[in-house]
Design a protein around this motif. Structure first.
Motif, PDB file in Angstrom:
ATOM      1  N   VAL A 499       0.844  -1.198   0.000  1.00  0.00           N
ATOM      2  CA  VAL A 499       0.000   0.000   0.000  1.00  0.00           C
ATOM      3  C   VAL A 499       0.878   1.246   0.000  1.00  0.00           C
ATOM      4  CG1 VAL A 499      -1.748   1.295   1.267  1.00  0.00           C
ATOM      5  CG2 VAL A 499      -1.855  -1.206   1.192  1.00  0.00           C
ATOM      6  N   GLY A 500       0.593   2.157  -0.950  1.00  0.00           N
ATOM      7  CA  GLY A 500       1.361   3.394  -1.050  1.00  0.00           C
ATOM      8  C   GLY A 500       2.523   3.328  -2.008  1.00  0.00           C
ATOM      9  N   GLU A 501       2.901   2.123  -2.456  1.00  0.00           N
ATOM     10  CA  GLU A 501       3.998   2.022  -3.408  1.00  0.00           C
ATOM     11  C   GLU A 501       3.498   2.373  -4.815  1.00  0.00           C
ATOM     12  OE1 GLU A 501       6.032  -1.678  -3.225  1.00  0.00           O
ATOM     13  OE2 GLU A 501       6.681  -1.408  -1.142  1.00  0.00           O
ATOM     14  N   THR A 502       4.431   2.698  -5.689  1.00  0.00           N
ATOM     15  CA  THR A 502       4.076   3.153  -7.038  1.00  0.00           C
ATOM     16  C   THR A 502       4.720   2.314  -8.128  1.00  0.00           C
ATOM     17  OG1 THR A 502       5.918   4.739  -7.018  1.00  0.00           O
ATOM     18  CG2 THR A 502       3.758   5.534  -6.270  1.00  0.00           C
ATOM     19  N   ALA A 503       5.199   1.125  -7.804  1.00  0.00           N
ATOM     20  CA  ALA A 503       5.853   0.289  -8.810  1.00  0.00           C
ATOM     21  C   ALA A 503       5.531  -1.173  -8.550  1.00  0.00           C
ATOM     22  CB  ALA A 503       7.371   0.506  -8.808  1.00  0.00           C
ATOM     23  N   ASP A 504       5.231  -1.924  -9.614  1.00  0.00           N
ATOM     24  CA  ASP A 504       5.021  -3.374  -9.576  1.00  0.00           C
ATOM     25  C   ASP A 504       3.943  -3.790  -8.585  1.00  0.00           C
ATOM     26  OD1 ASP A 504       6.991  -3.932 -11.507  1.00  0.00           O
ATOM     27  OD2 ASP A 504       8.557  -3.806  -9.988  1.00  0.00           O
ATOM     28  N   VAL A 505       2.978  -2.926  -8.327  1.00  0.00           N
ATOM     29  CA  VAL A 505       1.947  -3.232  -7.343  1.00  0.00           C
ATOM     30  C   VAL A 505       1.006  -4.321  -7.865  1.00  0.00           C
ATOM     31  CG1 VAL A 505      -0.037  -2.300  -6.098  1.00  0.00           C
ATOM     32  CG2 VAL A 505       2.062  -0.964  -6.276  1.00  0.00           C
ATOM     33  N   LEU A 506       0.591  -4.217  -9.117  1.00  0.00           N
ATOM     34  CA  LEU A 506      -0.349  -5.187  -9.669  1.00  0.00           C
ATOM     35  C   LEU A 506       0.285  -6.574  -9.762  1.00  0.00           C
ATOM     36  CD1 LEU A 506      -2.009  -3.053 -12.500  1.00  0.00           C
ATOM     37  CD2 LEU A 506      -2.789  -3.440 -10.159  1.00  0.00           C
ATOM     38  N   GLN A 507       1.544  -6.627 -10.164  1.00  0.00           N
ATOM     39  CA  GLN A 507       2.232  -7.914 -10.228  1.00  0.00           C
ATOM     40  C   GLN A 507       2.376  -8.525  -8.839  1.00  0.00           C
ATOM     41  OE1 GLN A 507       6.522  -8.062 -11.041  1.00  0.00           O
ATOM     42  NE2 GLN A 507       6.073  -9.489 -12.726  1.00  0.00           N
ATOM     43  N   ARG A 537      -7.738   0.847 -10.359  1.00  0.00           N
ATOM     44  CA  ARG A 537      -8.138   2.182 -10.823  1.00  0.00           C
ATOM     45  C   ARG A 537      -6.956   3.143 -10.826  1.00  0.00           C
ATOM     46  NH1 ARG A 537     -13.170   0.895  -8.014  1.00  0.00           N
ATOM     47  NH2 ARG A 537     -12.163   1.526  -6.063  1.00  0.00           N
ATOM     48  N   ALA A 538      -6.082   3.021  -9.839  1.00  0.00           N
ATOM     49  CA  ALA A 538      -4.954   3.953  -9.737  1.00  0.00           C
ATOM     50  C   ALA A 538      -3.922   3.732 -10.842  1.00  0.00           C
ATOM     51  CB  ALA A 538      -4.289   3.818  -8.365  1.00  0.00           C
ATOM     52  N   PHE A 539      -3.710   2.476 -11.213  1.00  0.00           N
ATOM     53  CA  PHE A 539      -2.681   2.182 -12.201  1.00  0.00           C
ATOM     54  C   PHE A 539      -3.230   2.075 -13.623  1.00  0.00           C
ATOM     55  CE2 PHE A 539      -0.405   1.191  -8.386  1.00  0.00           C
ATOM     56  CZ  PHE A 539       0.926   1.397  -8.700  1.00  0.00           C
ATOM     57  N   HIS A 540      -4.529   2.309 -13.791  1.00  0.00           N
ATOM     58  CA  HIS A 540      -5.086   2.332 -15.147  1.00  0.00           C
ATOM     59  C   HIS A 540      -4.849   3.702 -15.761  1.00  0.00           C
ATOM     60  CE1 HIS A 540      -8.567   2.558 -18.106  1.00  0.00           C
ATOM     61  NE2 HIS A 540      -7.764   1.620 -18.568  1.00  0.00           N
ATOM     62  N   SER A 541      -4.335   3.717 -16.978  1.00  0.00           N
ATOM     63  CA  SER A 541      -3.949   4.978 -17.622  1.00  0.00           C
ATOM     64  C   SER A 541      -4.758   5.195 -18.897  1.00  0.00           C
ATOM     65  CB  SER A 541      -2.453   4.963 -17.972  1.00  0.00           C
ATOM     66  OG  SER A 541      -2.102   6.099 -18.735  1.00  0.00           O
ATOM     67  N   GLN A 555       3.020  -0.240 -15.072  1.00  0.00           N
ATOM     68  CA  GLN A 555       3.885  -0.941 -14.132  1.00  0.00           C
ATOM     69  C   GLN A 555       4.448   0.028 -13.106  1.00  0.00           C
ATOM     70  OE1 GLN A 555       7.134  -3.025 -15.982  1.00  0.00           O
ATOM     71  NE2 GLN A 555       7.857  -3.912 -14.069  1.00  0.00           N
ATOM     72  N   TYR A 556       4.785   1.223 -13.592  1.00  0.00           N
ATOM     73  CA  TYR A 556       5.257   2.316 -12.728  1.00  0.00           C
ATOM     74  C   TYR A 556       4.262   3.455 -12.871  1.00  0.00           C
ATOM     75  CZ  TYR A 556       9.561  -0.386 -13.037  1.00  0.00           C
ATOM     76  OH  TYR A 556      10.477  -1.408 -13.013  1.00  0.00           O
ATOM     77  N   GLN A 557       3.680   3.868 -11.776  1.00  0.00           N
ATOM     78  CA  GLN A 557       2.605   4.856 -11.834  1.00  0.00           C
ATOM     79  C   GLN A 557       3.096   6.158 -12.447  1.00  0.00           C
ATOM     80  OE1 GLN A 557       0.707   5.468  -8.061  1.00  0.00           O
ATOM     81  NE2 GLN A 557      -1.248   6.006  -8.983  1.00  0.00           N
ATOM     82  N   GLY A 558       2.316   6.663 -13.422  1.00  0.00           N
ATOM     83  CA  GLY A 558       2.667   7.897 -14.098  1.00  0.00           C
ATOM     84  C   GLY A 558       3.539   7.712 -15.312  1.00  0.00           C
ATOM     85  N   VAL A 559       3.891   6.463 -15.641  1.00  0.00           N
ATOM     86  CA  VAL A 559       4.714   6.174 -16.807  1.00  0.00           C
ATOM     87  C   VAL A 559       3.856   5.401 -17.805  1.00  0.00           C
ATOM     88  CG1 VAL A 559       6.967   5.277 -17.558  1.00  0.00           C
ATOM     89  CG2 VAL A 559       6.658   6.054 -15.224  1.00  0.00           C
ATOM     90  N   SER A 560       4.433   5.059 -18.958  1.00  0.00           N
ATOM     91  CA  SER A 560       3.686   4.398 -20.024  1.00  0.00           C
ATOM     92  C   SER A 560       3.085   3.085 -19.545  1.00  0.00           C
ATOM     93  CB  SER A 560       4.610   4.130 -21.224  1.00  0.00           C
ATOM     94  OG  SER A 560       5.152   5.334 -21.703  1.00  0.00           O
ATOM     95  N   ALA A 561       1.954   2.733 -20.138  1.00  0.00           N
ATOM     96  CA  ALA A 561       1.319   1.460 -19.826  1.00  0.00           C
ATOM     97  C   ALA A 561       2.188   0.303 -20.297  1.00  0.00           C
ATOM     98  CB  ALA A 561      -0.060   1.390 -20.477  1.00  0.00           C
ATOM     99  N   SER A 562       2.067  -0.822 -19.631  1.00  0.00           N
ATOM    100  CA  SER A 562       2.877  -1.998 -19.918  1.00  0.00           C
ATOM    101  C   SER A 562       1.965  -3.162 -20.291  1.00  0.00           C
ATOM    102  CB  SER A 562       3.736  -2.368 -18.706  1.00  0.00           C
ATOM    103  OG  SER A 562       4.245  -3.675 -18.810  1.00  0.00           O
ATOM    104  N   MET A 563       2.377  -3.955 -21.280  1.00  0.00           N
ATOM    105  CA  MET A 563       1.595  -5.114 -21.680  1.00  0.00           C
ATOM    106  C   MET A 563       1.544  -6.149 -20.563  1.00  0.00           C
ATOM    107  SD  MET A 563      -0.309  -6.300 -24.044  1.00  0.00           S
ATOM    108  CE  MET A 563       0.116  -5.174 -25.372  1.00  0.00           C
ATOM    109  N   LEU A 564       2.678  -6.345 -19.864  1.00  0.00           N
ATOM    110  CA  LEU A 564       2.712  -7.311 -18.763  1.00  0.00           C
ATOM    111  C   LEU A 564       1.826  -6.848 -17.607  1.00  0.00           C
ATOM    112  CD1 LEU A 564       6.512  -8.226 -18.722  1.00  0.00           C
ATOM    113  CD2 LEU A 564       4.617  -9.615 -19.573  1.00  0.00           C
ATOM    114  N   ALA A 565       1.885  -5.549 -17.286  1.00  0.00           N
ATOM    115  CA  ALA A 565       1.042  -5.026 -16.215  1.00  0.00           C
ATOM    116  C   ALA A 565      -0.434  -5.146 -16.582  1.00  0.00           C
ATOM    117  CB  ALA A 565       1.405  -3.571 -15.931  1.00  0.00           C
ATOM    118  N   THR A 566      -0.761  -4.937 -17.860  1.00  0.00           N
ATOM    119  CA  THR A 566      -2.151  -5.073 -18.297  1.00  0.00           C
ATOM    120  C   THR A 566      -2.613  -6.520 -18.193  1.00  0.00           C
ATOM    121  OG1 THR A 566      -1.818  -3.226 -19.829  1.00  0.00           O
ATOM    122  CG2 THR A 566      -3.730  -4.621 -20.202  1.00  0.00           C
ATOM    123  N   SER A 567      -1.730  -7.454 -18.542  1.00  0.00           N
ATOM    124  CA  SER A 567      -2.070  -8.869 -18.386  1.00  0.00           C
ATOM    125  C   SER A 567      -2.299  -9.219 -16.919  1.00  0.00           C
ATOM    126  CB  SER A 567      -0.951  -9.735 -18.971  1.00  0.00           C
ATOM    127  OG  SER A 567      -1.203 -11.102 -18.770  1.00  0.00           O
TER     128      SER A 567
END
Length: 666
Positions: A499-507, A537-541, A555-567
């Protein structure tokens, strides 16, 4: 050197036999005027319709009449404000679909006429002069149109551009149809101009920014493909209209050889372009399937034969000697064949999502082929997603090639084996007898399960590196009930600490959920559902970064969307459900088939889209939604239809007859 001057009386006497008879000259001119061959100098187009008055003001008459009528309508200053606004509304279509092509083809025709030593070029000169005058009068409006064609697609306003062009072209079509009712028009010029306009617009639609920041269900490169297909449809009309005009005068020339450079370049350039397209796409590259398959070289050979026949025929025609002017048909189909040979490979490339979609059979072939890249951990990570999908779908993939690579990795104890084993266990590649031979298993077990377990369970750092240990211990029955409880507490602590992190949270959330299932301690979905939904909702861009498509998960909040993160996000929605307020059409847009995706993203996107559409409670897009989101593609189709209608509704070009002197045989 002495020069003897001829007296004026002797000069007049010598030229008297060649003097033209005044009555015969007047009769001949009158006959040519009645036939519509001689331009009606200083004649204006007189119409009663106020709309046609506007059209005659904004459209140069010599262009639509082939130079038969010169001059124009009323001056711009004499029009009312409403008439001026109407004329400027038609300006985009006039500049893009009429004046560009007319300017190019009139200049080309003048060059050909001068090259063939023909003396009567007044019609073409009038057309070129009218085009130049139009560009001088409306250059700022035309520049604005061309800037809009380039800029609007880049800022995500493609639909606005097509709406403007459709409205403008509809008005231009009314003007052309009204002229046609008066018997005025030139189908050849309209077809050539519309062809060049569609070609220019298709090039603009191939920019890398098009459709990145909007919701779409199909690749926006199809817009360029539709426009290119429109040029191929117009091409036969151009060739047949030229053939209707008859032949051209071929005069005796001192040049004994044809233009080898032009013929050679027109022959080589299409083949080189096609080879550039064919060579990387005729065989699997970067885990992509064969683009042309085994038929690639057959297609190339057929194209080569057609081009060779066209060029040889051109050489034969240009090499014929003509002692006097002869009547020969124009070989206009030769450049048409070359244009088709250049355009077809590009068209196939832009539409490869239609001809070579990611079907289950192709996904299965990709999984079974398992082409290892330079980094095994990345290869297994990307391959794992479509491989697990084929297993879920009951396709029974043959994983022998992947298992052989894994066996080699285990035997050599590669440095990245910790990352590779996680994917291998999730797909089921590791055999039970291999578990005891896995390196560092006992060391990592002690790290996860310390002997003094009275300490408070802490989060697991670098969970991806330890994921395979959970599978190995569970499958080899090395976990007691107490160990399972302790690992459960560590995994939940890891999830809470996220909670509160901004990287690799969904994975991280997905891995924790999966590993809890592995140790037979399934997560309480109701307890963590709201928390996972908040992360989704937070990591959807819905924004685009660095040429990436909007709608995916970051994958990293505020950066480009990632295919792996979307999967990972879609797999989380399979477990925890769809978050409220999340528009799945954005995700569909991100996962839509594209004419090119790097590496194995094509297959990941295909299986992730299938999983998304299979979610419980998900609804498919309606026909109205599809038409709304693909309105630019539909507008491009309508624009092609308007071009065809404008061309076919224009009068056929008049057939010009020429009389040639037939050499007398002695």
């Amino acid at each position: 050197m002495s020069v003897e001057l001829v007296s004026e009386s002797d000069l007049r006497a010598a030229l008297r036999p060649h003097r033209v008879n005044a009555n015969e000259f007047e009769t001949g001119i009158q006959a040519r005027i009645e036939a519509g061959v001689v331009p009606l100098q200083n004649k204006s187009l007189e119409v009663d319709d106020p709309l046609l008055t506007v059209a005659a003001t904004f459209i140069p008459c010599p262009l639509i009449t082939g130079g038969k009528i010169v001059g124009g309508g009323t001056k711009l200053s004499s029009l009312t404000l409403a008439q001026k606004l109407l004329g400027y509304a038609a300006l985009p279509a006039i500049s893009l679909f009429l004046l560009v092509g007319a300017t190019f083809f009139s200049a080309r025709k003048i060059h050909k006429v001068q090259k063939e030593n023909q003396s009567d070029i007044s019609d073409v000169m009038e057309m070129q002069a009218a085009a130049r005058q139009w560009w001088r009068s409306h250059r700022w409006g035309a520049f604005t149109v061309f800037a809009a064609v380039l800029i609007l697609p880049m800022i995500g306003a493609t639909w606005l551009l097509f709406l403007l062009l459709l409205a403008s072209f509809g008005l231009l079509l009314y003007f052309l149809s009204s002229f046609a009712r008066h018997g005025i028009g030139n189908r050849l010029l309209i077809a050539q101009s519309c062809l060049s306009g569609l070609l220019l617009l298709s090039m603009a639609m191939q920019n890398t920014y098009g459709g990145l920041s909007e919701i779409h269900f199909v690749d926006q490169k199809l817009i360029a493909a539709v426009l290119l297909a429109g040029t191929l449809i117009l091409l036969p009309i151009v060739i047949t209209s030229m053939a209707r005009l008859g032949g051209r005068e071929v005069f005796e020339s001192k040049q004994k050889s044809p233009h080898w450079l032009v013929i050679l370049c027109s022959f080589i350039i299409p083949n080189v372009l096609f080879l550039i397209v064919l060579s990387p796409l005729r065989k699997p590259v970067l885990n992509q399937p064969a683009f042309f398959g085994s038929y690639g070289w057959w297609f190339f050979a057929i194209m080569l034969v057609v081009q060779a026949s066209a060029v040889i025929w051109a050489i034969v025609r240009r090499s014929r000697k003509a002692p006097v002017a002869q009547y020969l048909a124009r070989p206009e189909w030769i450049p048409g064949v070359l244009y088709v040979c250049i355009t077809c490979p590009l068209l196939m490339s832009l539409t490869n999502t239609i001809w070579w979609p990611a079907t289950p059979a192709r996904i299965l072939h990709y999984v079974e082929a398992f082409e290892q890249g330079p980094y095994p951990s990345i290869t297994f990570r990307n391959w794992e997603i479509p491989a697990s999908w084929t297993i879920e779908q009951g396709l029974h993939p043959d994983l022998s090639r992947a298992r052989k690579v894994l066996d080699n990795e285990i035997a050599q104890d590669q440095s990245q084996l910790s990352f590779t084993l996680g994917s291998a266990f999730r797909v089921g590649l590791v055999r039970p007898d291999q578990i005891k031979t896995l390196p560092d298993l006992e060391q990592k077990r002690r790290s996860l399960l310390p002997e003094t377990s009275s300490r408070k369970p802490r989060r697991i750092t670098s969970l991806n590196q330890y994921a395979w240990v959970f599978y190995a211990l569970a499958e080899s029955d090395q976990l007691s009930s107490k160990d399972q409880d302790f690992l459960e507490q560590r995994l939940l602590a890891t999830l809470d600490a996220t909670v509160g992190e901004t990287a690799d949270v969904l994975q991280m959330a997905l891995r924790v959920t999966q590993l809890l299932e592995v140790i037979d301690r399934p997560i309480d979905r109701d307890r963590y559902r709201e928390q996972v939904h908040g992360w989704l909702r937070a990591f959807h861009s819905t924004q685009t970064h660095s040429f990436q498509i909007a709608g995916g998960f970051e994958q990293y909040q505020g950066v480009s969307a990632s295919m792996l993160a979307t999967s990972n996000a879609v797999e989380l929605m399979q477990i925890y459900g769809i978050p409220e307020g999340l528009d799945l059409n954005w995700v569909r847009s991100y996962l839509r088939p594209l004419y090119y995706r790097p590496s194995s993203d094509k297959w990941i996107a295909a299986v992730t889209l299938d999983r998304l559409n299979s979610l419980h409670g998900v609804t498919q897009p309606t026909l109205f939604e599809w038409l709304y989101y693909e309105r630019s593609l539909v507008a491009a189709m309508l624009l092609v239809v308007l071009c065809l209608y404008a061309t076919l509704s224009s009068p056929l070009p008049e057939i010009e007859t020429r009389e040639f002197e037939v050499p007398k045989t002695e």
